[in-house]
Design a protein around this motif. Sequence first.
Motif, short mmCIF file in Angstrom:
data_model
loop_
_atom_site.label_atom_id
_atom_site.label_comp_id
_atom_site.label_asym_id
_atom_site.label_seq_id
_atom_site.Cartn_x
_atom_site.Cartn_y
_atom_site.Cartn_z
N SER A 1280 42.51 51.80 36.01
CA SER A 1280 43.53 51.34 35.06
C SER A 1280 42.91 50.91 33.73
N MET A 1281 41.59 50.70 33.73
CA MET A 1281 40.94 50.31 32.46
C MET A 1281 40.41 51.54 31.76
N ASP A 1282 40.29 51.47 30.48
CA ASP A 1282 39.68 52.57 29.74
C ASP A 1282 38.17 52.35 29.70
N THR A 1283 37.41 53.45 29.62
CA THR A 1283 35.95 53.31 29.61
C THR A 1283 35.49 52.46 28.44
N SER A 1284 36.20 52.57 27.31
CA SER A 1284 35.76 51.85 26.11
C SER A 1284 35.89 50.33 26.27
N GLN A 1285 36.75 49.90 27.22
CA GLN A 1285 36.93 48.45 27.38
C GLN A 1285 35.79 47.81 28.17
N VAL A 1286 34.99 48.67 28.85
CA VAL A 1286 33.91 48.11 29.67
C VAL A 1286 32.68 47.94 28.79
N PRO A 1287 32.10 46.74 28.77
CA PRO A 1287 30.92 46.53 27.93
C PRO A 1287 29.77 47.45 28.36
N GLU A 1288 28.97 47.91 27.38
CA GLU A 1288 27.85 48.81 27.66
C GLU A 1288 26.91 48.22 28.71
N SER A 1289 26.66 46.90 28.60
CA SER A 1289 25.62 46.31 29.45
C SER A 1289 26.16 45.84 30.79
N TRP A 1290 27.46 46.04 31.05
CA TRP A 1290 28.03 45.56 32.32
C TRP A 1290 27.40 46.27 33.48
N PRO A 1291 27.09 45.69 34.59
CA PRO A 1291 27.11 44.24 34.90
C PRO A 1291 25.81 43.58 34.44
N HIS A 1292 25.90 42.59 33.55
CA HIS A 1292 24.66 42.03 32.98
C HIS A 1292 24.07 40.91 33.82
N ASP A 1293 24.92 40.13 34.52
CA ASP A 1293 24.36 39.03 35.31
C ASP A 1293 24.18 39.42 36.77
N GLY A 1294 25.18 40.13 37.32
CA GLY A 1294 25.12 40.47 38.73
C GLY A 1294 25.75 39.42 39.61
N GLU A 1295 26.83 38.84 39.09
CA GLU A 1295 27.54 37.83 39.89
C GLU A 1295 28.66 38.55 40.65
N ILE A 1296 28.76 38.31 41.95
CA ILE A 1296 29.77 39.03 42.76
C ILE A 1296 30.68 38.02 43.45
N LYS A 1297 32.00 38.18 43.24
CA LYS A 1297 32.96 37.35 43.97
C LYS A 1297 33.76 38.27 44.89
N ILE A 1298 33.79 37.92 46.17
CA ILE A 1298 34.61 38.70 47.11
C ILE A 1298 35.77 37.82 47.52
N GLN A 1299 37.00 38.25 47.22
CA GLN A 1299 38.15 37.39 47.49
C GLN A 1299 39.09 38.06 48.48
N ASP A 1300 39.19 37.47 49.67
CA ASP A 1300 40.18 37.89 50.67
C ASP A 1300 40.20 39.42 50.86
N LEU A 1301 38.98 39.98 51.06
CA LEU A 1301 38.85 41.44 51.04
C LEU A 1301 39.24 42.06 52.39
N CYS A 1302 40.15 43.07 52.32
CA CYS A 1302 40.48 43.84 53.53
C CYS A 1302 40.23 45.31 53.23
N VAL A 1303 39.51 45.97 54.14
CA VAL A 1303 39.10 47.35 53.87
C VAL A 1303 39.42 48.22 55.08
N ARG A 1304 39.89 49.44 54.81
CA ARG A 1304 40.04 50.42 55.91
C ARG A 1304 39.61 51.79 55.38
N TYR A 1305 39.29 52.68 56.33
CA TYR A 1305 38.83 54.01 55.92
C TYR A 1305 39.99 54.91 55.56
N ASP A 1306 41.16 54.64 56.17
CA ASP A 1306 42.27 55.54 55.96
C ASP A 1306 43.54 54.77 56.27
N ALA A 1307 44.62 55.12 55.62
CA ALA A 1307 45.88 54.41 55.84
C ALA A 1307 46.30 54.47 57.31
#
Length: 1533
Positions: A1280-1307
């Motif tokens: 949903s974001m455009d490439t131009s909106q992402v900073p060139e140096s991202w990710p510069h710090d490497g901070e990761i937040k995982i919030q209430d993550l649910c993952v599946r391989y297929d619906a």
Amino acid sequence: MALSFCGSDNHIKAYSVNDGVLNNGCFVDALNLVPHVFLLFITFPILFIGWGSQSSKVQIHHNTWLHFPGHNLRWILTFCLLFVHVCEFAEGIVSNNMMKTNHLHLFMPAFMGFVAATTSVVYYHNIETSNFPKLLLVLFIYWVLAFITKSIKLWKFAEFTVGIRQLRFCITALLVILYGLLMAVEINVIRVRKYVFFANPQKVKPPEDLQDLGVRFLQPFVNLLSKATYWWMNPLIMGAHKRPIELKKIGKLPIAMRALTNYLRLKDAYEDQRTAENPDQAPSIWRSMYRAFGRPILLSSTFRYLADLLGFAGPLCISGIVKSLGSENRTSVSEEVSLLQNSSVLAVLLFLALVLQRTFLQASYYVTIETGINLRGALLAMIYNKILRLSTSNMSMGEMTLGQINNLVAIETNQLMWFLFLCPNLWAMPVQVVMGVILLYYLLGSSALVGASVIVLLAPVQYLIATKLADTQKITLEHSTDRLKKTTEILKGIKLLKLYAWENIFCDSVEETRGKELTSLKTFAFYTSLSIFMNAAIPIAAVLATFVMHHFVNETGPSSSEAFAALALFHILVTPLFLLSTVVRFAVKALVSVQKLGEFLQSDEIGDDSWRNGDMSMCFEAVKKHMGAVTINRKQPMRYQMDNYEQPTRRQMRPTETEDVAVKVTNGCFTWGSNLSTLSDINIRIPTGQLTMIVGQVGCGKSSLLLAMLGEMQAMDGKVFWSKTSMNSDKNRYSVAYAAQKSWLLNATVEENITFGSPFNKQRYKAVIDACSLQPDIDLLPFGDQTEIGERGINLSGGQRQRICVARALYQNTNIVFLDDPFSALDIHLSDHLMQEGILKFLQDDKRTVVLVTHKLQYLIHADWIIAMKDGSVLREGTLKDIQIHDIELYDHWKTLMNRQDHELEKDIQQDSQTTLERKTLRRAFYSREAKNQIDDEDEEEEEEEEEDDNLSTTTIRRSKIPWKVCWCYLSSGGFFMVFLMVSSKLLKHSVIVAIDYWLAVWTSSKTNQSDETNDYYLPVFIILCAAGITLCLITSLTVEFLGLSAATNLHHNLLNKIIHAPIRFFDITPLGQILNRFSADTNIIDQHIPPTLESLTRATLLCLSAIGVISSITPLFLIALLPLAVAFYFIQKYFRVASKDLQDLDDSTQLPLLCHFSETAEGLTTIRAFRHEARFKQRMLELTDTNNTAYLFLSAANRWLEVRTDYLGAVIVLTAAGASIWSSLTSSGLVGLGLTYALTVTNYLNWVVRNLADLEVQMAAVKKVNSFLSTESENYEGSMDTSQVPESWPHDGEIKIQDLCVRYDAMLKPVLKHVNAYIEPGQKVGICGRTGSGKSSLSLAFFNMVDIFEGKIIIDGIDICKLPLQTLRSRLSIILQDPVLFSGSIRFNLDPEKTCTDDRLWEALEIAQLKNMVKALPGGLDAVVTEGGENFSVGQRQLFCLARAFVRKSSILIMDEATASIDMATENILQKVVMTAFADRTVVTIAHRVSSILDAEQVLVFSSGILVECDSGPNLLTQEESLFSVLVRTHK
């Protein structure tokens, strides 16, 4: 009384018998009626009543048993009789027309004779199949009576001087001869079967084939009529509608066609050429082929000549009919009209000639095809026997590669088979051409030679085009193999490509290769269209040249009768010349193939098995006995007695001095073929019932020693003795259980691979499986030990394969077991288990003699006898104690090595073993596949249920429908403009061709009717039309080919893009083999096979339609007859298409196992020979060959079935067209000629319509399969974001937040991660651990948005990754995967395919990964070659390259997914340090495989079945005794 028998011209004369009874012609004719009536009166009741009560004496399932002597002769004579009766009838009718009133006696007896002859043959057939010979007396009486009455008539003719000049006399004489011959046949039956006047009639038994219910191929056993029309195929072809044809339905081959029978024939012919004078001279394969299979080829050629000569009857009859219609300008009927000038008689003759010609032609085809198939079976058996005897050095020294052997089997034998198919053409064609030219000259004079020379001169051009086509195809093949290699690499490494966002780079490289392939395909298409164009344009050009020439030479053009006969002749002439190029090409290929075959059959063989046996004296008797067995055997019904032929002759064992030695080698000196000895000065003994170990450095000849004892090496000196006792009779004699170093498995189930042809014993089987710890692996397979290895992408890892091979050696009940380094691919736990349970317990309890080659010195303590090797000779032999006392140096050396190995052992125990890793990959592959399979199975079940609910009729409809939708999809992918161009140019071309012929008709008719002044404009118009026709031919042939090309381009492009951008889940559930098939086989069909089929189909259909249109417009009467013909045609094609498709599938599906069996045998030669299983493998090969040949035979018989039927339909069309034009009394004779010429072409093209339809249907399946992949959904690359909106140096710090993550391989599937919350600080080193399947790896995939994140989010440096475009996200993170993936190319390409980094950066990365020195040493440095899959580096090195690849991409987050599993401890320690230093400021997430590697991590996340259970620093977690982390650490220690 208008219809009196003797006519009512002169009342008195007709019935007077004053001159003597027999001198009244009418009375003699009446006398001739008597036998016919007699026969009808007697046989009809028997035919209709008698069969109910008569049951045959011998119960057989086919009523096709033909056993009366003279059977075929009788059928042939009856057919001749019928023909002569027809002539007699025609003569009678024509004579009758000249009388004032009707004289029935002129034609009535002939008609009754015809009926009686037909009845006689039906009656005879019924008596023969029900085996009731007494009733044949009736026929005998009939023949005698008929012979007498006809002889009287002939005698009276002679008396009244009706001589040989009159037709009547000739006909009667012929009839007398035929009746006499039939009488002789009947007497012969009585003589042989002794059934009438004899007391004991002869008992007969049906041939073995007919007693065997499995034989379904009845062509050799049915009567002539059924042979000619393939009537016996009807049940099979009609039945295909109701349920598909399976292998069971087509049964076995008759004995005479089996591969074994033909092999013996060919082998005898081959061996007979070896003379005593020069035994070394290579026998000629051509001569042996001629000796074994020459007679059927001669028979086929005879049929072919007959058919070709009858083919010329068509044009001549047309010329006659047109002439007679033209001359019947209602002049008074002259008295002397000859029979052959009557147009109706000519029409019937034309019909009969066509039917006969087609029957002979199909018979000729069938005989050559059957012979070709027999030859192929024989050649395959010959090649196979040779493979089993090839010397090992040939295989290993590269003189004979597997590829060459596969080519021999797949290509060369087929080339020879095809050559045989086309062989009769070689000598039939010249005759046909010469005859045609002579006839043309007879019709048109010298101008015909101009047209003929046009055809002949253009033949070399055809040949040129054909050779060019073959060359282009070779180039195309090279490009497509290249493209396939690249595609395979992409698909194997697809996970890595997606994680690194490199899909497009690799996709482009495939597209580039595809571009080259398409260029050569363009050339191919161009030449193909040229070839098609030549074929269509030559007749037009020839006609043009001839008639223009004729116009100038003769001033008057040809008459219409000559013109259309010439037209028909040109059509006949083109076919052989078009085929000639093909035949010549095949002849050249066949020469090459025979040369290759000859070289192969002359190559070195393994020495005679002089070991494991004793003296020579036994040998000769054995051979004599053996020969005797074979000769008797041929007389007996020949079952597959494989053991009985070609077993190496066994000899007695020589008693050795000591009884406790199993094998003893004295003064051995062995070589691999080059005269350098590999092993020299070998003196060893292998004690019976004990464990002998062979040790030594790599390459010192340990494996060679085993092979030398097995007799695989050439002995230059010395002897190998095998003791008698070691071969106890209860155990399998002569065979040695041998597990080779390179594991070798069959494409069969796991169980079959282990039992390997021995009887199944459950207890023993279980013990073996446990000893090799295979149970956990078997449990993972989808069908347990019934899983086929190598099917549906099930590929086992090296260790699993090796353990199955060892299990095979343990399971076999042999006295001696040779194990060649069975531990090489196993980790330490498995090795120990195998050593203890398998070798020490299982084998030693059985008191079996074991010889073990190994590098693991810690097992030496278990050995009863040790042989130490060095540089190809024996360094020491004895027990460990002996060596300890006598050779202290060696013992110490071993000791230090053992210590080192023990250290490794300790380290190894800390690691999670390699096996678990292998099992894990296997489990993953199936875990993901099972879900897909469940879905598939549900679909299939639903479909099956639907089908069962539907009644038969709907399935029938479903199977006989033409896939219009797929065709439309194919055409539309070619582009609408091209489709429009093709359709319009095709229609135009055919209208122009019709116009040419119509113009010819008008022109020639005008000659006969008008004076010469007005026809100046005929010639120029004719020339213009011909020129237009020729250009249009070129245009159409080009449009079709290029339409096909653009369709192929688009389909492949879309397929590649769809698949490369598919979600990773797609690759988990779709077997790799299936995807590759779309790119190889299906793409190949779309590229090369569909366009010509489509062209051929449209051409044949339009020709038939235009012909029918022309005939109907000339004689509308024809339309009435057309209706029933169309219905018949519809049903024939409907039945045939379904049956043909099934048989084609059977042919394809039976071919693959055969080829596999050959390549498997070639790979596992040493194993098969050691086990002594040659006979079993030969047996299997013969079965596979026969199955494939059966399918192919049925397929070609079905083609004949169709062609005979469509040809007869065509003949009926000609007859109706001729009849309609005769009776509708047309004015213009030219138009009649036109109609008949067109009717003749229909016969040629009707069967092409059906066969091309059937082919196209099969080929469209490829488009359908490709289409099914085109509907897969791609990953959402946009975000949903455009490439131009992402900073060139991202990710510069490497901070990761995982919030209430649910993952599946297929619906469809359950979540693999549930509500995970975690926070990783910038630059933190994080470890993730958990038991197998707890969701660790799924988390790493979630960082790259490779899986379905359906709740919660991952935020990296303040951006939610689900919103990012995939390309951006994946190109900014680094990951190192558990399986190292390298691509073929250079090292530079592997590290940096985007070509963005400097060399210094690459060297720096290599230095970090401990690879710098190794790469520097390679030729080319960074540009050094990496082979496919990185095979030229060890697994550890490959893993290091993958690390280097991650370092090259300087991102602030690095994820290591179990990356160190295949690296030894030392390297791993270095790596850990490197990661700590080089990545000090970056966030590193390690997914740990060995818990020990993350003990001091700053944060440890512990997962259990998808839930995050513990999260703290490593040391803290260790302090809590109860924590899952401490439990994991303890269990792994």
